[in-house]
Design a protein around this motif. Structure first.
Motif, PDB file in Angstrom:
ATOM      1  N   ILE A 547      47.634  43.358   1.013  1.00 24.90           N
ATOM      2  CA  ILE A 547      46.829  43.759   2.170  1.00 24.90           C
ATOM      3  C   ILE A 547      47.749  44.044   3.356  1.00 24.90           C
ATOM      4  CG2 ILE A 547      45.108  42.971   3.834  1.00 24.90           C
ATOM      5  CD1 ILE A 547      44.033  41.153   1.538  1.00 24.90           C
ATOM      6  N   LEU A 548      48.670  43.124   3.576  1.00 27.13           N
ATOM      7  CA  LEU A 548      49.599  43.312   4.694  1.00 27.13           C
ATOM      8  C   LEU A 548      50.377  44.595   4.503  1.00 27.13           C
ATOM      9  CD1 LEU A 548      51.114  39.854   5.625  1.00 27.13           C
ATOM     10  CD2 LEU A 548      49.317  41.158   6.738  1.00 27.13           C
ATOM     11  N   TYR A 549      50.813  44.828   3.259  1.00 31.82           N
ATOM     12  CA  TYR A 549      51.536  46.061   2.965  1.00 31.82           C
ATOM     13  C   TYR A 549      50.700  47.263   3.376  1.00 31.82           C
ATOM     14  CZ  TYR A 549      52.628  50.090   0.040  1.00 31.82           C
ATOM     15  OH  TYR A 549      52.865  51.363  -0.396  1.00 31.82           O
ATOM     16  N   ARG A 550      49.438  47.218   2.976  1.00 35.15           N
ATOM     17  CA  ARG A 550      48.568  48.346   3.287  1.00 35.15           C
ATOM     18  C   ARG A 550      48.435  48.535   4.790  1.00 35.15           C
ATOM     19  NH1 ARG A 550      44.288  47.890  -1.268  1.00 35.15           N
ATOM     20  NH2 ARG A 550      43.737  45.983  -0.199  1.00 35.15           N
ATOM     21  N   ILE A 551      48.197  47.424   5.484  1.00 32.55           N
ATOM     22  CA  ILE A 551      48.001  47.526   6.936  1.00 32.55           C
ATOM     23  C   ILE A 551      49.247  48.070   7.611  1.00 32.55           C
ATOM     24  CG2 ILE A 551      47.536  46.222   9.033  1.00 32.55           C
ATOM     25  CD1 ILE A 551      46.050  44.183   7.286  1.00 32.55           C
ATOM     26  N   SER A 552      50.395  47.483   7.227  1.00 29.03           N
ATOM     27  CA  SER A 552      51.615  47.853   7.946  1.00 29.03           C
ATOM     28  C   SER A 552      52.034  49.278   7.640  1.00 29.03           C
ATOM     29  CB  SER A 552      52.738  46.870   7.620  1.00 29.03           C
ATOM     30  OG  SER A 552      52.906  46.797   6.219  1.00 29.03           O
ATOM     31  N   ILE A 553      51.929  49.650   6.347  1.00 32.35           N
ATOM     32  CA  ILE A 553      52.314  51.012   5.977  1.00 32.35           C
ATOM     33  C   ILE A 553      51.419  52.007   6.705  1.00 32.35           C
ATOM     34  CG2 ILE A 553      52.261  52.698   4.104  1.00 32.35           C
ATOM     35  CD1 ILE A 553      54.653  51.051   3.836  1.00 32.35           C
ATOM     36  N   LYS A 554      50.135  51.654   6.764  1.00 35.27           N
ATOM     37  CA  LYS A 554      49.196  52.557   7.418  1.00 35.27           C
ATOM     38  C   LYS A 554      49.566  52.737   8.883  1.00 35.27           C
ATOM     39  CE  LYS A 554      44.426  52.487   6.116  1.00 35.27           C
ATOM     40  NZ  LYS A 554      43.331  51.523   6.149  1.00 35.27           N
ATOM     41  N   ALA A 555      49.827  51.614   9.514  1.00 39.17           N
ATOM     42  CA  ALA A 555      50.211  51.688  10.921  1.00 39.17           C
ATOM     43  C   ALA A 555      51.479  52.507  11.082  1.00 39.17           C
ATOM     44  CB  ALA A 555      50.399  50.276  11.475  1.00 39.17           C
ATOM     45  N   ALA A 556      52.451  52.238  10.196  1.00 36.47           N
ATOM     46  CA  ALA A 556      53.728  52.953  10.285  1.00 36.47           C
ATOM     47  C   ALA A 556      53.517  54.442  10.094  1.00 36.47           C
ATOM     48  CB  ALA A 556      54.685  52.404   9.231  1.00 36.47           C
ATOM     49  N   LEU A 557      52.702  54.787   9.108  1.00 35.11           N
ATOM     50  CA  LEU A 557      52.475  56.192   8.832  1.00 35.11           C
ATOM     51  C   LEU A 557      51.741  56.865   9.988  1.00 35.11           C
ATOM     52  CD1 LEU A 557      51.512  56.103   5.053  1.00 35.11           C
ATOM     53  CD2 LEU A 557      53.588  57.039   6.061  1.00 35.11           C
ATOM     54  N   HIS A 558      50.819  56.085  10.602  1.00 35.47           N
ATOM     55  CA  HIS A 558      50.104  56.653  11.741  1.00 35.47           C
ATOM     56  C   HIS A 558      51.054  57.001  12.867  1.00 35.47           C
ATOM     57  CE1 HIS A 558      45.819  56.897  11.147  1.00 35.47           C
ATOM     58  NE2 HIS A 558      45.842  55.766  10.454  1.00 35.47           N
ATOM     59  N   TYR A 650      42.925  39.743  14.300  1.00 30.21           N
ATOM     60  CA  TYR A 650      44.331  40.032  14.020  1.00 30.21           C
ATOM     61  C   TYR A 650      44.895  39.004  13.057  1.00 30.21           C
ATOM     62  CZ  TYR A 650      44.074  43.293  17.879  1.00 30.21           C
ATOM     63  OH  TYR A 650      43.734  44.337  18.686  1.00 30.21           O
ATOM     64  N   VAL A 651      45.733  39.451  12.131  1.00 28.18           N
ATOM     65  CA  VAL A 651      46.403  38.506  11.228  1.00 28.18           C
ATOM     66  C   VAL A 651      47.901  38.678  11.359  1.00 28.18           C
ATOM     67  CG1 VAL A 651      44.625  38.202   9.496  1.00 28.18           C
ATOM     68  CG2 VAL A 651      46.131  40.187   9.386  1.00 28.18           C
ATOM     69  N   VAL A 652      48.619  37.620  11.098  1.00 33.79           N
ATOM     70  CA  VAL A 652      50.084  37.624  11.134  1.00 33.79           C
ATOM     71  C   VAL A 652      50.561  38.395  12.357  1.00 33.79           C
ATOM     72  CG1 VAL A 652      52.135  37.825   9.717  1.00 33.79           C
ATOM     73  CG2 VAL A 652      49.908  37.802   8.624  1.00 33.79           C
ATOM     74  N   GLY A 653      50.254  37.857  13.506  1.00 35.98           N
ATOM     75  CA  GLY A 653      50.688  38.515  14.738  1.00 35.98           C
ATOM     76  C   GLY A 653      49.719  39.581  15.159  1.00 35.98           C
ATOM     77  N   SER A 654      50.126  40.819  14.995  1.00 39.03           N
ATOM     78  CA  SER A 654      49.344  41.863  15.644  1.00 39.03           C
ATOM     79  C   SER A 654      48.737  42.846  14.643  1.00 39.03           C
ATOM     80  CB  SER A 654      50.223  42.609  16.622  1.00 39.03           C
ATOM     81  OG  SER A 654      51.317  43.140  15.908  1.00 39.03           O
ATOM     82  N   TYR A 655      48.651  42.443  13.352  1.00 42.41           N
ATOM     83  CA  TYR A 655      48.045  43.364  12.397  1.00 42.41           C
ATOM     84  C   TYR A 655      46.534  43.231  12.438  1.00 42.41           C
ATOM     85  CZ  TYR A 655      52.652  44.204  10.423  1.00 42.41           C
ATOM     86  OH  TYR A 655      53.950  44.559  10.251  1.00 42.41           O
ATOM     87  N   ARG A 656      45.869  44.342  12.685  1.00 38.50           N
ATOM     88  CA  ARG A 656      44.416  44.325  12.640  1.00 38.50           C
ATOM     89  C   ARG A 656      43.986  44.332  11.186  1.00 38.50           C
ATOM     90  NH1 ARG A 656      41.897  49.175  16.056  1.00 38.50           N
ATOM     91  NH2 ARG A 656      40.484  49.407  14.287  1.00 38.50           N
ATOM     92  N   MET A 657      42.940  43.551  10.836  1.00 41.47           N
ATOM     93  CA  MET A 657      42.458  43.586   9.446  1.00 41.47           C
ATOM     94  C   MET A 657      41.958  44.996   9.160  1.00 41.47           C
ATOM     95  SD  MET A 657      42.890  40.959   7.621  1.00 41.47           S
ATOM     96  CE  MET A 657      41.715  41.031   6.278  1.00 41.47           C
ATOM     97  N   GLU A 658      42.142  45.408   7.899  1.00 43.04           N
ATOM     98  CA  GLU A 658      41.773  46.778   7.557  1.00 43.04           C
ATOM     99  C   GLU A 658      40.252  46.931   7.446  1.00 43.04           C
ATOM    100  OE1 GLU A 658      43.556  47.531   3.782  1.00 43.04           O
ATOM    101  OE2 GLU A 658      42.977  45.590   2.986  1.00 43.04           O
ATOM    102  N   GLU A 659      39.772  48.126   7.814  1.00 44.01           N
ATOM    103  CA  GLU A 659      38.356  48.397   7.624  1.00 44.01           C
ATOM    104  C   GLU A 659      38.173  49.378   6.462  1.00 44.01           C
ATOM    105  OE1 GLU A 659      36.608  50.035  11.124  1.00 44.01           O
ATOM    106  OE2 GLU A 659      38.485  50.136  12.193  1.00 44.01           O
ATOM    107  N   CYS A 660      36.928  49.579   6.092  1.00 48.51           N
ATOM    108  CA  CYS A 660      36.669  50.547   5.027  1.00 48.51           C
ATOM    109  C   CYS A 660      36.471  51.917   5.656  1.00 48.51           C
ATOM    110  CB  CYS A 660      35.406  50.178   4.289  1.00 48.51           C
ATOM    111  SG  CYS A 660      35.544  48.611   3.470  1.00 48.51           S
ATOM    112  N   ALA A 661      36.525  52.908   4.799  1.00 51.64           N
ATOM    113  CA  ALA A 661      36.135  54.239   5.250  1.00 51.64           C
ATOM    114  C   ALA A 661      34.657  54.182   5.600  1.00 51.64           C
ATOM    115  CB  ALA A 661      36.377  55.238   4.133  1.00 51.64           C
TER     116      ALA A 661
END
Lengths: 962, 962
Positions: A547-558, A650-661
């Motif tokens: 999940i964290l991977y998904r959140i962080s990669i998404k943020a990074a890609l954004h 927010y989890v692990v600092g500043s990662y927002r939990m992911e939402e669905c489409a």
């Protein structure tokens, strides 16, 4: 004159004499000695040791066999020499034990026969280390113990034990032959043959049901039913495997527990074929299990001997070769051609033949797999129809039309802090349309259907099992046999008990019965609990990591400014995450399997059955948690713990939990399921089960630098037991069952979100059947035929899963899909009773001034205009309400509707399932009639016989008296 | 010399000869004829007819018996004459058939013995019409058929049939004696005695398990367990009935299916006692069932003969008298003293003795009833504690405190239109406080407890059943016997099939096997469906009628101006309605029972088993609907369909649907349950089962003007079979089970609302056991001992009920009680986390100007001030909201919480139940060990025997040869 009992005795003697005479090498003194010892053999429980002459005879045989070696092999027909026979070419090898020999001298002498082939030696050495770890077939683990203790026992000690064991075996009447100079260096073979009288005696002990002379017609139902059956049979004729069953399907011999006193009832016209090879080897195995070495400190059974490395492996022989010049027609070849081949994938399995060759337990597995696969066909068809319905209606779907309509100018709140900006709902058009494929009214229907399907499957299987029980004459076979099996202690347990006993003796404490108590096992139990907890935690942590991977990669890609990258963000993240999940699942699967085995060994269960149960329990929990945690997260937690704009979680600092489409998480769940199912099956089946064995073979080939012709020659000159020694040991059916149970879980648990699951499962299983068949026929040693009435614990697991499936599906439909909100909107809120306006209804308002400082988007003008109110998917009160951003009345109404749906769905489906269960009788009517008829016939047969006897008796008597 | 088999034969002969010699009247020629016919008797399936001498002998017996009559009775000891013996005083009467005789001459002759007593004749006539309707014991209905056909068959025809039947019975070896001149005029008795060889033969056929000589020690678990058991046994010693079991509890004879060839295994020291009276009569019954009259158009079995009135009744005899001078010690007397007496209500039941006397089926019923009653003790205790907890906390309960606090000046809206006015909430103080007794947190705990209790009860029973199966040696007894029982067609079915056959023959159609198809039964099925639907509708209509009664009476009472009347309104209405409900339930119960029986007879089920199943199914549905409809209405519908002030729901014109008192409907549900349970049990038990029989007896006494001394004399001179003829026929256990199942439903289904239910049930059952016992021992004819391994369909019904109970309780807690609203208020809305303000929160506001015209109260100033806003119990938006009087957000939130609670409760409790079910093994460990041990012992015994035989054989042989 009146001695009826005696008459049968003498008949019996004649029989055995005849049988022995048929062997050319069995000298006269043998048969006479048999006659002499016969009365003792008739005793059932404590048979006397075979007389010394006979023992000498056996030694003679071995000597003769050795002498025979000097005779050129070619003089005898290759079939006789290479087939499963003693060196006399007549006595069948029913079982083989192997052991290490260290005399390199003899090996050299032997190998020199092949002249130049140094490579063979190397090859066999490499192979023999592998096979030396092959344990007694039904167990899987003594190998470790074997290695542990191997160093403790010297070779001499082992030989002494072997000698004693073989001595004891001979006492039971078995005939042995040793071959220490085989083609495979370092390995000695002990071939075991069971003569006719041993077979009879043991068959009587084991209460084996054998066919009597009486054959009766199996009439199936009334005329109409019979005609329909015949018609179906004709239509499906091409689907039936070409296995010539000796008897027509309408006839069945009456079977009865074999008894020497009632030999005349049985068809003994061909004594060599009366007990087939499967039965012979299981009889020998029964004797082997009972025989013990008594001279060491504590009695050693076969299991212990194998565990201690006294013997290295034990196996019965395959019937013959599959391919090649020596392959005369045999059951194995028939199975290979008609069953273990991809070209016959569309055909029924020859279950009868499988059972005849491998025994009931394996037969039941394949029958079950067949029924499961068959039952998947309608499920797959309905699933495809449901999917197609989704495809067909995607353009009529009002919510996705509304999303895709650019006129509905809806501005959405940003998906991440700062980096993301506001976005137009219309860009989610593709996802919304795709979502509809899996989230429509047909899905609900399909869920109900699959819940009932599961019940029908169980019922169908119960009936099929009953039918097989009838056809295989297991109807009388009860708990007794199983109990016996249960009472057989495991070698490791005995070893531990021995240790404890010795310790107690040292400390002066003496107890009659030493057994492992809970306190002895407490450390192991503690370890198990801790390890299981730890591993489940690991699974959770890994899922969270993904999940964290998904959140962080998404943020990074954004953050990235490339438009192409940003466009593909969602797809990339979803797919990579799913693949990572898949890889982790597969890797952990293997690790968890090993750990479960290790933990179970730590617990030192008393019996094999207990060991198996504990192992299955652990493996099931671990593998299940492993396979389903990511899916459960996606289905029930993702997008629910998001918070709301201005107050995100927010989890692990500043990662927002992911939402669905927008259109729910169902789509993502679907992708995850699809990748897991397809990937798992493809990789595990094709890579692990097909690829790696092929690769190994290739590597071996290259290593030994052996060209194919040489190998061919080698194979042709190898004896049957040598060939089988080269095959892998049979490790039980549990891994196969486990794989299928997990698949069944995938098919039923989340079927609401993925109607194509049955199709995937079906395709996989069609391959799986033939793959397993190939493995059993060509790659593994023949398993000991184990009797079984049912598939045991697996049935309960299936039942449990189908129960859980009902509630899981209820929750998926209620909470993961948008089915309930749509329904509620349509009937409670919609002004015109349609779904128009539904999208708007699901979106709440957010005033952008309420963003926490530092979370507002960096590019507020991204869309080209200033946004004052954005929308987000939730049911919350608008900013202008007195209770702004609180959960709205709609939220609670929909929640109530969702929960009500769960209750209704669960109870209705459960009721329907129970009803179906009650409606379908467990025992098919024709079978119960047949069983009844068979009982009557049996009584009649005995009555007639008894009467006949009495008449003869009476006549004799009158003769005597008058 | 070698003839082992023959040896046993001759032994057998000696045995039978001995047995026959023990009867003084059995002449020499009898025993010799027996010896001659013996070999044929040994044949098992098709025994030859008894030789003609023997038949003559039987006629002789009858003649002798007749001649004996002239001998004054007093010459023989009264025991012998009046006991269950033939007139020879030696041969035991094992079974009795009765029939009508019309020769009034003989009757007169007989009755003249009593001189002046014209009354006796009248008495017997009145009684005999009653007893003539008594059918074969296990059936209940051929009486109607008997009456229908009675006129068709002339007396002569009947006599011919009887003669043939008796002829056939004699052929099977039974001995008969007729008594057409008994004290009871118009009734002939056919006494049946089974001689030793018939008993042996049939015991072998029926595979009766009989005790062998081998006795083994039953060791129960390890030393510690054994000690604890002994201690418990000592402590509970006064609770054990004083039944001298012949063997100590630690010993058990090894039982084995009786076989004449293995007679030496059995303890035949006292042949008269080897088969006890129960076994003897069931053996005779078995023969009777098999015997057919072949001469009429179609074969007539005993059932058909009874149905056609050829015989009027058939019953085995009781062991002896209970009271009086002739009452020598016997099992019946022992049962009467130690079991069927209210003075021993606190003791365990002597289940072993019950089974010995009545057979396994009755034994299982009482064992089950005992287990159920025992299990009710903890449930009752916890229930009382829960109730006491409610009592203790009633003063600390914030909601009721708030209601009772006059400072909370809450004005409630009127309870009915016009007639009622506004009222102060404080007047509901009493109800609120009472409500708390049944609606508190402990109730939830109690529901969970009772759900688990039900599972534990089932498990406990399963184990107890297994234990009984072991003790009663039923472990081997399987489906075969039951199937046999199943295959026995009902007389009415045969009759219908015969009719159909005749019809087909007339129309020229000939079919081999005629059977009733669905089309034949279609009208009956249609009738069943329609009638069932109609009756269920009737129940609903009646419940609705009671509702209307309540509403209208309430309204009428409100109109009344007497203040006392108005004060007692609620109590009066509630109580009268509940009593009306109760009376209706009891009346309908009887009607429905009769209708179910009628419908089942219409369907003409093939076998007794099928008849029973169909009957139980129908009766269960009807009685259940009848008993639970009012309760379900109260629990789930009352107060929910009320509407709101200004928009009430009206039924049947202008009746407003009734609402609950403020504190929920739980209180009313509780009253209803209490009255139903208490009333039903009191009335049905005491009135129907105790009162009416007593009343009948009294009436009969007065009618016959017989003083007690005369009756005493009469009873002392009546023969055993005459006394039994006067008793009521045994009509099966189903009504008893049904009563208990309904009670179990009451105890488990709505336990959340009435924690005292288990206590009431317990008190009832303590009486019920002794009541049933009395009935069985003193008032009914002895039933045929039926074998049964389990309680059959009742177990499934119990299981089903306990499953339904979980969900019903979940709904009761969630919806009927205020538990969830309180919880939600406390954790979501309460400002300080307590329940302060809860009452206010549950009340919505209503603006009195919004009343529909014509519904506003006539006396608005009733409370002394003008009311502008009144309150009502609901969650709706206030008048000043934009969505006035709509369901509020709180409503939806609480609804969601309620539904969530149902889901959680149901699944958690189900999971816990399954877990408990899985945790407790079905077979107690010591029993499974014992069974295993027994098997081994049995094998050992046979082995030893066989070995012994062989040795003897061998010795003989060597003698012969050398």
């Amino acid at each position: 004159m009146e001695c009826q009992g005696k008459r049968t005795d003498s008949l019996d003697q004649n029989d055995s004499a005849l049988e022995l005479d048929s062997s050319p090498l069995s000298s006269c003194e043998h048969s006479s000695s048999m006659q002499q010892t016969h009365p003792t053999v008739m005793k059932s429980a404590d048979y006397e040791p075979v007389s010394s002459e006979e023992r000498n005879l056996d030694v003679d045989f071995v000597t003769t066999a050795r002498n025979n070696e000097s005779v050129p092999m070619k003089d005898l027909c290759p079939d006789t020499v290479l087939g499963p026979y003693f060196s006399d070419g007549m006595r069948r090898v029913d079982y083989v034990l192997t052991y290490h020999i260290q005399k390199s001298g003899s090996t050299r002498r032997r190998s020199s026969r092949f002249g130049d082939n140094n490579f063979i030696q190397r090859l066999w050495r490499s192979l023999s280390t592998r096979s030396s770890r092959a344990p007694l077939q039904p167990k899987e683990d003594p190998e470790v113990a074997a290695q542990e203790h191997q160093t403790d026992y010297h070779e001499d000690d082992k030989r002494f034990k072997r000698d004693e064991f073989e001595e004891n075996l001979r006492k039971t009447g078995l005939e042995l032959e040793k071959d220490e100079e085989s083609t495979i260096p370092g390995i000695g073979f002990l071939k075991i043959h069971a003569p006719w009288n041993v077979l009879c005696r043991e068959a009587e002990f084991m209460k084996l049901k054998m066919p009597t002379k009486k054959v009766y017609e199996v009439k199936q139902g009334s005329n109409v039913v019979e005609k329909i059956r015949m018609f179906i049979h004709k239509v499906t004729a091409p689907l039936h495997p070409k296995v010539n069953t000796s008897r027509s399907q309408c006839e069945k011999p009456l079977c009865h527990a074999f008894s020497r006193e009632k030999q005349h009832l049985f068809d003994l016209s061909d004594k060599n074929k009366f007990f087939d090879s499967k039965t012979r080897s299981s009889i020998v195995y029964e004797v082997l299990k009972r025989t013990k070495c008594m001279k060491p400190k504590y009695p050693l059974g076969l299991t212990s001997l194998l565990a201690n490395g006294v013997y290295t492996s034990a196996y019965p022989l395959h019937d013959g070769d599959i391919v090649g010049v020596n392959a005369e027609p045999n059951d194995r070849k028939l199975l290979y051609e008609q069953w273990a081949s991809y070209s016959v994938f569309y055909k029924y399995q020859p279950i009868g033949l499988i059972r005849k060759y491998f025994g009931e337990k394996v037969g039941l597995y394949f029958a079950w797999l067949g029924v499961y696969t068959q039952m998947l066909i309608p499920a797959a068809i309905i699933g495809v129809i449901v999917f197609l319905y989704g495809c067909a209606t995607v353009d009529d779907n009002i919510p996705s039309m509304e999303i895709c309509d650019p006129r509905n100018n809806i501005t959405m709140c940003p998906l991440c802090d700062q980096a993301c900006s506001y976005w137009k709902l219309v860009t989610a058009c593709g996802t919304a349309r795709a979502s509809h494929l899996f989230d429509n009214a047909a899905t609900v229907f399909f869920s109900v259907f699959m819940a009932l399907w599961a019940v029908l499957f169980m019922e169908h299987w119960k009936r099929r099992q009953m039918r097989l029980n009838y056809v295989w004459d297991l109807t009388g076979f009860g708990e007794e046999e199983e109990e016996e099996h249960k009472d057989h202690n495991r070698a490791e347990y005995e070893f531990r008990v021995m240790q404890k006993k010795l310790k107690q003796e040292h400390s002066g404490l003496m107890d009659e019965k030493v057994k492992l108590t809970c306190t002895d096992r407490l450390p192991a139990y503690m370890t198990t609990v801790v390890m299981m907890g730890f591993m489940i935690t690991v699974t959770f942590v890994i899922v969270f990591g993904v999940i964290l991977y998904r959140i962080s990669i998404k943020a990074a890609l954004h953050m990235s400014s490339h438009p192409v990258v940003r466009y593909n963000i969602r797809a990339t993240v979803k797919t990579t995450a799913a693949i990572i999940n898949l890889i982790i699942i597969i890797v952990l699967d293997e690790i968890y399997g090993a750990i479960a085995r290790w933990l179970t060994r730590l617990e030192v269960p008393k019996t094999d059955k207990s060991f198996e149960e504990r192992l299955i329990f652990k493996t099931f929990i671990l593998k299940f948690v492993n396979a389903f945690t990511p899916i459960v997260y996606l289905a029930f937690f993702r997008g629910r713990l998001v918070g709301r704009p201005g107050n995100y979680l927010y989890v692990v600092g500043s990662y927002r939990m992911e939402e669905c489409a927008h259109a729910g998480c169902l789509m993502e769940l679907c992708i995850q399921l699809c990748i897991t199912m397809l990937g798992k099956q493809l990789i595990q089946n094709n890579l692990f089960e097909i690829g790696i064995p092929k690769l190994k073979k290739m590597l071996r080939k290259r290593k030994s630098e052996l060209d194919s012709i040489q190998e061919q020659v080698l194979h042709n000159t190898l004896k049957r037991y040598e060939k089988d020694q080269l095959l892998g040991p049979f490790v039980g059916l549990n891994p196969e069952y486990m794989e299928m149970i997990i698949q069944f879980g995938m098919v039923t648990l989340f079927v609401a979100s993925f109607p194509l699951a049955p199709l995937f499962a079906l395709l996989n299983n069609i391959i799986e059947i033939r793959l397993d068949a190939k493995k059993f026929v060509t790659e593994l040693r023949r398993p000991i035929a184990a009797k079984a009435k049912d598939i045991g614990i697996w049935y309960n697991l299936l039942r449990g899963l189908s129960k859980v499936a009902v509630i899981v599906n209820a929750f998926v439909i209620a909470f993961t899909s948008d089915f309930i909100p749509r329904l509620v909107y349509q009937y409670m809120y919609s002004p015109d009773g349609t779904l128009h306006g539904f999208v708007n209804h699901t979106l709440s308002y957010f005033n952008v001034t309420d963003f926490d400082p530092g979370t507002e988007p960096l590019q507020p003008m991204h869309l080209g205009y200033k946004v004052s109110v954005c929308r987000y998917k939730d049911y919350r009160d608008p900013p202008w309400s007195s209770t702004k951003y609180e959960l709205s009345k709609e939220f609670w109404a929909i929640l109530a509707a969702r929960l009500a749906f769960v209750i209704v769905f669960q109870n209705v489906v459960m009721l329907m399932s129970d009803f179906v269960d009650w409606l379908i009788p467990d025992i098919p009517k024709d079978i119960s009639l047949q069983i009844h008829k068979e009982k009557i016939l049996m009584v009649e047969l005995f009555m007639k016989e008894e009467q006949g006897k009495r008449i003869t008796n009476g006549n004799k008597q009158s003769e005597f008296y008058y």
